[in-house]
Design an enzyme around this catalytic site. Structure first.
Site, PDB file in Angstrom:
ATOM      1  N   ASP A 130       0.820  -1.212   0.000  1.00  6.14           N
ATOM      2  CA  ASP A 130       0.000   0.000   0.000  1.00  6.14           C
ATOM      3  C   ASP A 130       0.856   1.266   0.000  1.00  6.14           C
ATOM      4  OD1 ASP A 130      -2.291  -1.409  -0.108  1.00  6.14           O
ATOM      5  OD2 ASP A 130      -2.688  -1.378   2.060  1.00  6.14           O
ATOM      6  N   CYS A 131       1.972   1.226   0.731  1.00  6.78           N
ATOM      7  CA  CYS A 131       2.811   2.421   0.776  1.00  6.78           C
ATOM      8  C   CYS A 131       3.836   2.450  -0.362  1.00  6.78           C
ATOM      9  CB  CYS A 131       3.493   2.542   2.132  1.00  6.78           C
ATOM     10  SG  CYS A 131       4.327   1.039   2.671  1.00  6.78           S
ATOM     11  N   TYR A 132       4.145   1.278  -0.940  1.00  6.38           N
ATOM     12  CA  TYR A 132       5.075   1.200  -2.077  1.00  6.38           C
ATOM     13  C   TYR A 132       4.367   0.461  -3.215  1.00  6.38           C
ATOM     14  CZ  TYR A 132       8.898   2.393   1.158  1.00  6.38           C
ATOM     15  OH  TYR A 132       9.711   3.011   2.046  1.00  6.38           O
TER      16      TYR A 132
END
Lengths: 500, 128
Positions: A130-132
């Site tokens: 989700d963050c990368y």
């Protein structure tokens, strides 16, 4: 008694009164002034070495992409680096070889290309989070684009290193270069009189935190190297330096034919002369530094020692083995080692390099252990067929054909009257003899030069020999050349089938 | 000069070299000879003035003769002067001088290529 402190020496470096000499020059100074005189006169001795140091690599940080990626796998010019660290950090090992160009190009070459300002292709893949969210990345970078490019070398500057030779009948391609058959040459590595750890064998001044010359920049010793084995004289160092400050003059990629890639590193270490003991150690000469010439024909961890030798002999151009003069080759450059010791001397003299006290001493006892192996290595005797059909050399081709047919066995070991192996005969040889209408003795159609193996050899070595010479079987013989069995490619296939 | 004599498969059983030497009376200094049942290749030294004559004698018997004029070339930028080439060269082309600089005596080279494989830095090649 002479007692100096690193602080005092650094004051002299600062005010320009420091007396600094190279380790080569120190030999003559100690001869002339004695140890005490030399210790009083000389403040710093510089060392240097320039040679193949496989255990080197680059820790780098690429910066974040948009959208960001958590790199799972990464390649630089098709050479894979390890990136299981954080999102955009990677460690590129000098000995990793290219997926596309093989051993012609490896991690060392990427490092040199970066240093020379060349553009490097980057390909990276990821599983996405989700963050990368990004899964694939392709870009080109230069050294300037990296946040950090730290050379982080786990094992450099061996105290001494074994010399290599080859008793076998074929050329060996090794990390010690090309070794010619029948003791055709000897190769060695190391700078002898200038070698850093040989000038401080008990690690009085070289330790964690010691400031050094590395690749033309100032760097540091960060501890003992991996496989540090001081009790046997094989001390090693772990080093770091900033690639961005280095020069391709002192950092060069290399590739050993038939072996792989490595990095030639230029390392120089200053030794502050704090007392007589240290002064005496830096007076070491080539003839005082001994090493072993090992026989690389033995493809095992423990290679037999052919003889002991010192660096004066190695550097003389030839070494005697069994009464014969064998030419020697150095794999490290003494000329560059000398250049490094002199460059470091100039730095100290001109107040741009200060000596340091290690924050921690290196361990000067202990040895590196061999690998713990929980799975026994299968030996030839474990997989060979001990059923073997033999035939005498003066029997007829027809006798041989009959034996092969009766025993459904493709290989006949040909033995002398006293039972020694003298040849091998296969069903193929018999077909050829029949086709050519030769029905004389077995001796006239057998293969006389037989590849053999010993019962206690690991199967891997036997398999490599079968593969290299393109044969399907080898008789297993004892030291009296009596046939104990035979190992065939069939035996090895069965072993592999069991293994997986 | 250095010459390369190739003996093709179909001629390998004939004593081409001996016949040519006897016919011309020209001495060949054979430096490398690789001969087996399928092919032969020799490198020899011969006086410049005698080359044409021995070439004709050899070629009339089916050998192929070439002048070796591609001496070994060293890329001085790439070379780190380690000396790895020294011990594998059968002709002692390479040596260190007193400053540990590498000296190359190209005239001695028989172009066998051993040093090319040995050089860790790919600094050696046969020039064109």
């Amino acid at each position: 008694m002479v007692e100096k402190s690193v602080h005092e020496i650094n004051k002299k470096i600062e005010d320009g009164s420091v007396n600094v000499v190279t380790a080569e020059e120190m030999v003559g100074i100690v001869e002339n002034l004695g140890v005490e005189g030399a210790a009083r006169e000389v403040d710093v001795v510089t060392t240097g070495t320039f040679g193949a140091m496989c255990s080197s690599g680059l820790m780098l940080n690429l910066g974040h992409s948009e959208p960001p990626i958590k790199i799972q796998k990464v390649w630089f010019n098709n050479v894979e680096a390890y990136s299981g660290i954080a999102a955009v950090d990677a460690y590129l090992g000098a000995a990793q070889i290219s997926n596309t160009r093989g051993i012609q190009y490896g991690g060392a070459h990427v490092i040199e290309d970066l240093l020379r300002g060349k553009e490097i292709n980057v390909h990276a893949t990821s599983y996405g989070t989700d963050c990368y969210p990004r899964k694939v990345l392709d870009t080109t970078i230069t050294l300037d684009d990296l946040n950090e490019a730290v050379l982080l070398n786990p094992r450099n500057a061996y105290q001494i290193y074994n010399a290599a030779t080859n008793s076998s009948k074929r050329i060996l391609n090794t990390y010690m270069g090309e070794l010619l058959p029948n003791f055709g040459n000897i190769t060695y590595s190391g700078a002898g009189v200038l070698s850093p750890l040989s000038n401080d064998p008990t690690y009085e001044t070289i330790g964690t935190g010691t400031r050094i010359f590395i690749g033309g920049a100032q760097g540091y010793v960060i501890g003992n190297g991996t496989q540090h084995s001081p009790s046997s004289g094989f001390g090693t160092l772990m080093l770091k330096g900033n690639l961005k400050e280095m020069s391709p003059e002192y950092l060069r990629a290399a590739s050993f034919t038939g072996y792989g890639t490595t990095l030639y590193m230029g390392i120089g270490i200053p030794i502050p002369i704090l007392n007589e003991k240290i002064a005496a150690a830096t007076a070491v000469r080539d003839e005082d530094i001994t090493t072993n010439v090992l026989d690389y024909a033995v493809g095992s961890r423990d290679k037999p020692v052919v003889r002991m030798v010192n660096y004066a002999e190695l550097r003389s151009g030839s070494v005697q083995i069994e009464g014969k003069d064998i030419p020697t080759s150095s794999l490290s450059s003494f000329k560059n080692a000398r250049k490094i010791a002199n460059e470091l001397k100039e730095w100290v003299k001109h107040g741009t390099f200060f000596v340091s006290t290690p924050v921690e001493r290196l361990c000067c006892e202990g040895s590196a252990k061999p690998m713990k192996q929980t799975q026994a290595v299968p030996l030839v005797k474990d997989v060979m067929s001990d059923f073997i059909v033999t035939i005498k050399k003066d029997q007829t081709v027809q006798d041989a054909a009959k034996k092969i047919w009766e025993n459904s066995f493709n290989h006949l070991a040909v033995v002398s009257d006293t039972g020694e192996l003298v040849g091998i005969l296969t069903a193929w040889d018999i077909s050829k003899a029949v086709a050519e209408n030769i029905f004389d003795s077995v001796e006239s159609v057998m293969t006389k030069k037989v590849l053999t193996c010993a019962p206690n050899e690991p199967v891997d070595l036997a398999a490599r020999r079968l593969d290299r010479y393109g044969v399907s079987a080898m008789p297993v013989i004892d030291t009296q050349r009596r046939v104990l069995g035979i190992i065939t490619s069939d035996n090895i296939s069965k072993l592999l089938a069991r293994r997986y | 000069m250095k010459i390369k004599i190739c003996i093709p498969t179909e001629r390998i059983h004939n004593p081409i070299i001996s016949e040519s030497i006897i016919e011309t009376g020209i001495l060949l200094n054979i430096m490398v000879a690789n001969i087996d049942s399928t092919y032969g290749e020799l490198i020899a030294d011969v006086k410049d003035s005698r080359f044409d004559k021995i070439k004709n004698a050899l070629e009339s018997r089916g050998a192929i003769v070439a002048i070796l004029d591609r001496p070994i070339h060293r890329d001085e930028e790439e070379c780190v002067e380690c000396g790895a080439c020294i011990s594998v060269c059968p002709m002692n082309v390479y040596a260190f001088d007193e400053n540990w600089s590498l000296c190359v005596d190209e005239k001695k080279c028989i172009q066998c290529g051993m040093c090319i494989k040995m050089c860790p830095h790919g600094a050696l090649k046969l020039g064109e």
